[in-house]
Enzyme design. Sequence first.
Site, PDB file in Angstrom:
ATOM      1  CG  MET A  30      -1.902  -1.201   1.172  1.00 41.70           C
ATOM      2  SD  MET A  30      -3.378  -0.981   2.165  1.00 41.70           S
ATOM      3  CE  MET A  30      -2.677  -0.769   3.789  1.00 41.70           C
ATOM      4  N   GLY A  31       2.152   1.087  -0.344  1.00 40.86           N
ATOM      5  CA  GLY A  31       3.034   2.245  -0.464  1.00 40.86           C
ATOM      6  C   GLY A  31       3.541   2.757   0.866  1.00 40.86           C
ATOM      7  CE1 TYR A  32       5.194   8.505   3.822  1.00 45.30           C
ATOM      8  CE2 TYR A  32       5.628   7.146   5.744  1.00 45.30           C
ATOM      9  CZ  TYR A  32       5.699   8.367   5.092  1.00 45.30           C
ATOM     10  OH  TYR A  32       6.281   9.443   5.708  1.00 45.30           O
ATOM     11  CG  LEU A  33       7.262   1.392  -0.923  1.00 49.02           C
ATOM     12  CD1 LEU A  33       8.032   1.098  -2.216  1.00 49.02           C
ATOM     13  CD2 LEU A  33       6.316   0.234  -0.587  1.00 49.02           C
ATOM     14  CG  HIS A  37       6.909  -2.065   2.078  1.00 43.16           C
ATOM     15  ND1 HIS A  37       6.813  -0.890   2.788  1.00 43.16           N
ATOM     16  CD2 HIS A  37       5.686  -2.650   2.169  1.00 43.16           C
ATOM     17  CE1 HIS A  37       5.595  -0.765   3.285  1.00 43.16           C
ATOM     18  NE2 HIS A  37       4.882  -1.820   2.930  1.00 43.16           N
ATOM     19  CE  LYS A 149       3.793  -4.595  11.455  1.00 46.71           C
ATOM     20  NZ  LYS A 149       2.947  -3.978  10.472  1.00 46.71           N
ATOM     21  CD  GLN A 153      -1.848  -8.751   4.411  1.00 49.44           C
ATOM     22  OE1 GLN A 153      -2.713  -7.889   4.474  1.00 49.44           O
ATOM     23  NE2 GLN A 153      -0.577  -8.469   4.153  1.00 49.44           N
ATOM     24  CG  MET A 184      11.051  -1.213   9.916  1.00 51.87           C
ATOM     25  SD  MET A 184      12.120  -0.986   8.498  1.00 51.87           S
ATOM     26  CE  MET A 184      13.669  -0.721   9.359  1.00 51.87           C
ATOM     27  CB  SER A 185       4.300  -0.448  10.633  1.00 56.36           C
ATOM     28  OG  SER A 185       2.996  -0.021  10.257  1.00 56.36           O
TER      29      SER A 185
HETATM   30  P1  PAJ Z   1       1.404  -3.092   3.450  1.00 60.39           P
HETATM   31  O1  PAJ Z   1       1.033  -2.842   4.860  1.00 60.39           O
HETATM   32  O2  PAJ Z   1       1.958  -1.978   2.619  1.00 60.39           O
HETATM   33  O3  PAJ Z   1       2.434  -4.278   3.430  1.00 60.39           O
HETATM   34  C1  PAJ Z   1       2.875  -4.820   2.211  1.00 60.39           C
HETATM   35  C2  PAJ Z   1       3.692  -6.067   2.524  1.00 60.39           C
HETATM   36  O4  PAJ Z   1       4.837  -5.692   3.286  1.00 60.39           O
HETATM   37  C3  PAJ Z   1       2.902  -7.106   3.359  1.00 60.39           C
HETATM   38  O5  PAJ Z   1       3.185  -8.409   2.880  1.00 60.39           O
HETATM   39  C4  PAJ Z   1       3.479  -6.889   4.755  1.00 60.39           C
HETATM   40  O6  PAJ Z   1       3.407  -8.045   5.568  1.00 60.39           O
HETATM   41  C5  PAJ Z   1       4.919  -6.534   4.420  1.00 60.39           C
HETATM   42  N1  PAJ Z   1       5.555  -5.826   5.547  1.00 60.39           N
HETATM   43  C6  PAJ Z   1       5.101  -4.698   6.156  1.00 60.39           C
HETATM   44  N2  PAJ Z   1       5.931  -4.376   7.188  1.00 60.39           N
HETATM   45  C7  PAJ Z   1       6.893  -5.322   7.218  1.00 60.39           C
HETATM   46  C8  PAJ Z   1       8.015  -5.563   8.069  1.00 60.39           C
HETATM   47  N3  PAJ Z   1       8.326  -4.749   9.091  1.00 60.39           N
HETATM   48  N4  PAJ Z   1       8.780  -6.641   7.824  1.00 60.39           N
HETATM   49  C9  PAJ Z   1       8.487  -7.478   6.791  1.00 60.39           C
HETATM   50  N5  PAJ Z   1       7.435  -7.319   5.965  1.00 60.39           N
HETATM   51  C10 PAJ Z   1       6.651  -6.259   6.173  1.00 60.39           C
HETATM   52  O7  PAJ Z   1      -0.180  -5.623   3.775  1.00 60.39           O
HETATM   53  C11 PAJ Z   1      -0.584  -4.783   2.984  1.00 60.39           C
HETATM   54  O8  PAJ Z   1       0.114  -3.649   2.631  1.00 60.39           O
HETATM   55  C12 PAJ Z   1      -1.928  -4.925   2.268  1.00 60.39           C
HETATM   56  O9  PAJ Z   1      -2.822  -5.577   3.112  1.00 60.39           O
HETATM   57  C13 PAJ Z   1      -1.830  -5.655   0.901  1.00 60.39           C
HETATM   58  C14 PAJ Z   1      -1.307  -7.089   1.053  1.00 60.39           C
HETATM   59  C15 PAJ Z   1      -0.920  -4.872  -0.057  1.00 60.39           C
HETATM   60  C16 PAJ Z   1      -3.238  -5.736   0.269  1.00 60.39           C
HETATM   61  O10 PAJ Z   1      -3.775  -4.473   0.098  1.00 60.39           O
END
Ligand code: PAJ
Length: 282
Positions: A30-33, A37, A149, A153, A184-185
């Site tokens: 969902m971006g804001y990488l 990610h 994380k 899901q 990270m989030s």
């Molecule tokens: P988003 O929160 O952007 O995360 C995209 C992917 O990155 C997911 O698979 C998530 O588990 C992974 N991710 C996020 N933070 C992480 C971290 N700290 N360490 C490892 N992986 C991490 O999850 C989503 O988006 C949405 O629900 C999506 C699957 C894109 C559907 O809309």
Amino acid sequence: MKIINSVSEMQETVLAARREGMTIGLVPTMGYLHQGHASLMLEGRRHSDLLVASIFVNPTQFGVGEDLDNYPKDLERDMAIAADAGVDIIFAPSTAEMYPSGYQTYVNVEKLTLPLCGGSRPGHFRGVTTVVAKLFGITQPHSAFFGKKDYQQLAVIRQMTADLNIPLKIIGLPIVRESDGLAMSSRNAYLSDQERSEAVCLKAAIDTVKQSFREGVTSSLILKNKALEIISKALSASVDYLEFSDSTTLETVVSVDSNTLMALAVNIGKTRLIDNSIMGEE
Ligand code: PAJ
């Protein structure tokens, strides 16, 4: 790196690549990488000839009163991170492109979506599985990469992929953390300085519980109380859920073993953070 906004152009591109015998990898986001990610993209790069990352803030997975409208965005920065990680194509559709008027099809995984985040975010996983099924149809990947994380899901997407006989490999990758342990989030951007310092309580609770487990404590009740005690010291924290679950079925367990999943969601101020760990893993 190329940006594609249209579903038909994305499909034509991957079908042409497939005809040439290329393998396709997909990293949905969902971006804001951030580096979490990027870790999925780097692994995707190793497995695929053509690596697609999607950026789409999917409205159907947000509940009423959640942060859909405030979800952080920075496409320019995202492009730099994705390019660095070796992504070939960013798929960034509009909402109307993904859900044109008349849209009426949803995918629902019935049981795995009930506990944990499913309990506090009704309809959330239905939105996730719907958009991920669409992204699979649009990008036709041989493999798709998800982070642990979002443990539930990942489990739900694996179940959907198996149940619907979608011919691709789901690859789950470890949680990437900040140096103080916070997972990270994209949502960490919402935290004030004070909240950011208290947000480490999720990982601190996990570490304390795992230490007690290593010392022989297996009662989920005792372990849960130890975790809640740690979190209660963070003034901005209120626990949404904190559970010990079977790591496959996600059903609650009373006695913890090395395969048990500890999963928690905690509101830090107005920001909902999640974290998890398998008890027997590092
Ligand atoms: P988003 O929160 O952007 O995360 C995209 C992917 O990155 C997911 O698979 C998530 O588990 C992974 N991710 C996020 N933070 C992480 C971290 N700290 N360490 C490892 N992986 C991490 O999850 C989503 O988006 C949405 O629900 C999506 C699957 C894109 C559907 O809309």
